[in-house]
Each structure stands twice: as structure tokens, then as C-alpha cells.
Design a protein around this motif. Sequence first.
Motif, PDB file in Angstrom:
ATOM      1  N   ARG A  27       9.984 -16.229  -7.820  1.00  0.00           N
ATOM      2  CA  ARG A  27       8.691 -16.190  -8.514  1.00  0.00           C
ATOM      3  C   ARG A  27       7.549 -15.989  -7.518  1.00  0.00           C
ATOM      4  O   ARG A  27       7.687 -16.298  -6.335  1.00  0.00           O
ATOM      5  CB  ARG A  27       8.480 -17.488  -9.287  1.00  0.00           C
ATOM      6  N   GLY A 140       3.081  -6.828 -13.004  1.00  0.00           N
ATOM      7  CA  GLY A 140       3.014  -7.401 -14.339  1.00  0.00           C
ATOM      8  C   GLY A 140       2.891  -6.322 -15.396  1.00  0.00           C
ATOM      9  O   GLY A 140       2.183  -5.331 -15.210  1.00  0.00           O
ATOM     10  N   GLY A 164      -2.159  -9.066 -16.601  1.00  0.00           N
ATOM     11  CA  GLY A 164      -0.891  -9.303 -17.267  1.00  0.00           C
ATOM     12  C   GLY A 164      -0.066 -10.375 -16.575  1.00  0.00           C
ATOM     13  O   GLY A 164      -0.499 -11.045 -15.641  1.00  0.00           O
ATOM     14  N   ARG A 165       1.160 -10.523 -17.017  1.00  0.00           N
ATOM     15  CA  ARG A 165       2.064 -11.539 -16.487  1.00  0.00           C
ATOM     16  C   ARG A 165       2.651 -11.079 -15.149  1.00  0.00           C
ATOM     17  O   ARG A 165       3.171  -9.965 -15.044  1.00  0.00           O
ATOM     18  CB  ARG A 165       3.193 -11.771 -17.488  1.00  0.00           C
TER      19      ARG A 165
END
Length: 409
Positions: A27, A140, A164-165
Amino acid sequence: MAARVAAGAGGGAAPPLLDDLMPWSVRPLRTGRSWVTAPDAASLRARWDLLAGAEGAEQERLFRPSRSRTPLTPAAALPGRPTGTGGFARDPGPYPVPVRILHGPFDEHWLIPDHRLIDAARPELWRVADAHQLFAVEHGYVPRGGGPALSVTALLPDGHAPAGRPGRIRPLYRRPGAQEPNLAPGLPDLLRSRYGDAAGAESVLAWTLAAALPSAAGPVVPLPADGALWAEGVALGRELLRVQLRGAHGGERPRLPGGRRPYVRAAIPPRPAGLDYDPATGALALGTGRVSPVPAGAWEFRVNGMRMLELWFARRTAPDGAEGLAAVRAPGWPQEWTSELLELITVLALLGELAPRQAALRDRLDGDPGPTRDGLRGAGVLPVPASARRPASVLDHHEEGPEGQFALL
């Protein structure tokens, strides 16, 4: 093809995901406080000195505590980084040498490599970061946002997404020294049987860089049936890789041909008031400063729908209003920022020129479908073993745990 793939990326008859091919991912870093990174190294030193010299409530205010970190929180040292492991408030220790990182796509910043100041620094990335490593960084996903699905860097990336993610960070190798490629078990043999010897780890990464498409499930990586198309895509991907690495690993720094290289035509002021582009003249105005020629492809280059040049500029000239240590920043416009801007324009221009070849490659893939996710299952590549999705056991650096304890990995 992009819309169709994005809609059905998870289906067994769909092309594989990058997650199928490079299964170990990490991550993005979570700093917890913006002041631990900066586009210039001098600001970081000034911030450290202010924090180390403060006490009590003032130090806590400057620190900006979170659930993971306060001035009293001990933390393990980052691999290969000799910093204190006890609470910062008790003993800050010497100022650690800042490290160069990739802050989001295409923007290089500096980071204070002290784990006591960072909520989640992802030590597993630091363990494998060396002179041989490359990192694929997913961008993302933003529907209809445009731009590439991922980028590649030799720097430690923080994985920040401009919109965005955020995506995942995928090291090319699971161990230092370019050992143990981060490829699904059985995939190298399958690719060699189809495409010959030109199917090693860097070839897979190059193909991915050329052919990957964004989707809500992560980058989709169509594979071709034709070995000649694979070779063509790998060659294109190596060009993209060379540009993005900016001279790392012994390569040449990217350059535009003579006559097309950007130059500073009017000095950039210490605090440029804004950024503007004139497509008619190819000039980029930074307040009263002026850079040209700037190809339209560099100005329009976007990730997640955001122009990279605008984002780069905004991170260095954000309006006043930042508080605490984040308000400590470069007093003017350092000369190195001008050099970085000229190189970024060059990188984005070259990537923009390669984009039509990428689009043509993807169009040809529509008529030349190779192994699907079902095909990878039939070949025994999927499902990926759980062990391949976990970091390898690596202890090539001395690592000190919190409060000086031995680090158990």
C-alpha cells in the motif's frame, strides 16, 4: 478496448490484471503529516530544527499527533537508516539525511527518513530498495480521467494519487540485488514458451508499461497471442521505461532534439503568481518568467485527469495558509526547481510523443487476444499462492526496533 476491459476486468475470460502477473504489492506510504516531505531539502532541515528545539505543548502542536504517532511514540528504525527509536520528545537524535522519493506520479520530493515521524512508512519497501530495484506504481482510477494506468521509478515511491483512490506499489524484485522477480510462479515459463527468451522480469515490466489499461480493479494487462507483437510492445515499453527512469541505473537522462529543448527565456521570479500556457507560441509562463518551447503534449499530459505540470507547480507555490511546520518552505524559487521543471517538460513531452504508438499497440491487441485469466488458470499460473503475495524474508540491513530493541522480522 479500455471501456470494455474496465467494465469486465474481474471476469475469467477477461485479460489478466497486473495483480495476477506481479502479485506482491504494498500500500502507499501514509505519512500522517505533510511536513515530513518537501520539494526542497532545505525546508526539511529547517522544520526538523524547529521541532527538535520546541518543548512540551509547542512541540506537540508542531508535530501534529495522530493515532499512530505522537512526540512520545517509539518506533523501529527504517531499514538501513540509523535514526533514534525512542520517543522524539525524549531524544530527537541527529538530523537524518533526507532521501529522494517519487511523490505521486512524475514529481520528485525529499523525505525525512525517520519512522518516528511517519505513520506508516512501509519498511518492506525500504528493505528491497537498492540500485537494482524498480517500482511499478499504480495510478488511482478515475472514470474517464485519462492518462496512463501506471508509471515506473527507481526512487522509493510514496504512491500518492493526484485524484481518486491510490493504487498499489509493486517492486519488480522481491529481494535486493535484483533477486527473485515479483512474478507469479509459473508465469516466466509460460511467457518463455510463447514469446521466447525475451520474457524476463524487465521485459514483463516493459510490456506492462506499454500495454496496461486503467480499470476500477487495477491496471489490466492484455497479453498477445503473437510473439512478434510481444517483442514490439516490449521495445516500446523499454523506451517508456528509459524516459521515466531519468538516467537511473546507468541510463541516459531524457533529452529532446536540438531546437526543441525547453529553455528559460525570462527569469522565473521568487514567487511566481501563476502558471499559464500559450499553445500558439508554445510558451509556459510562470508569473513573469517564461519557458519555451513547451510542446502541447507536455502541457496536456494528465494522470487521473489532472495536468502534471499544473500539479507540479501548485505543490511549490501553494497560496499562504499552511500552518505549523508545513508553512516552512523555500523562501524563493531555488535554481534546482528550474532544472527539475525543464526535465519534467522533457519527460512529459517524450511520453506524449510515444502515446500514439501505445494506442496503436492496444488497438492491435483487440484483434490478437492472448492468454485470459481463464487461460492462466488452465496453465496453473492462477490462482497465485498466498506466499507470492507476501514480502520475502529479507534482513540485509541492521534494523533496530522501538526503544533500541532487536528487530524481529
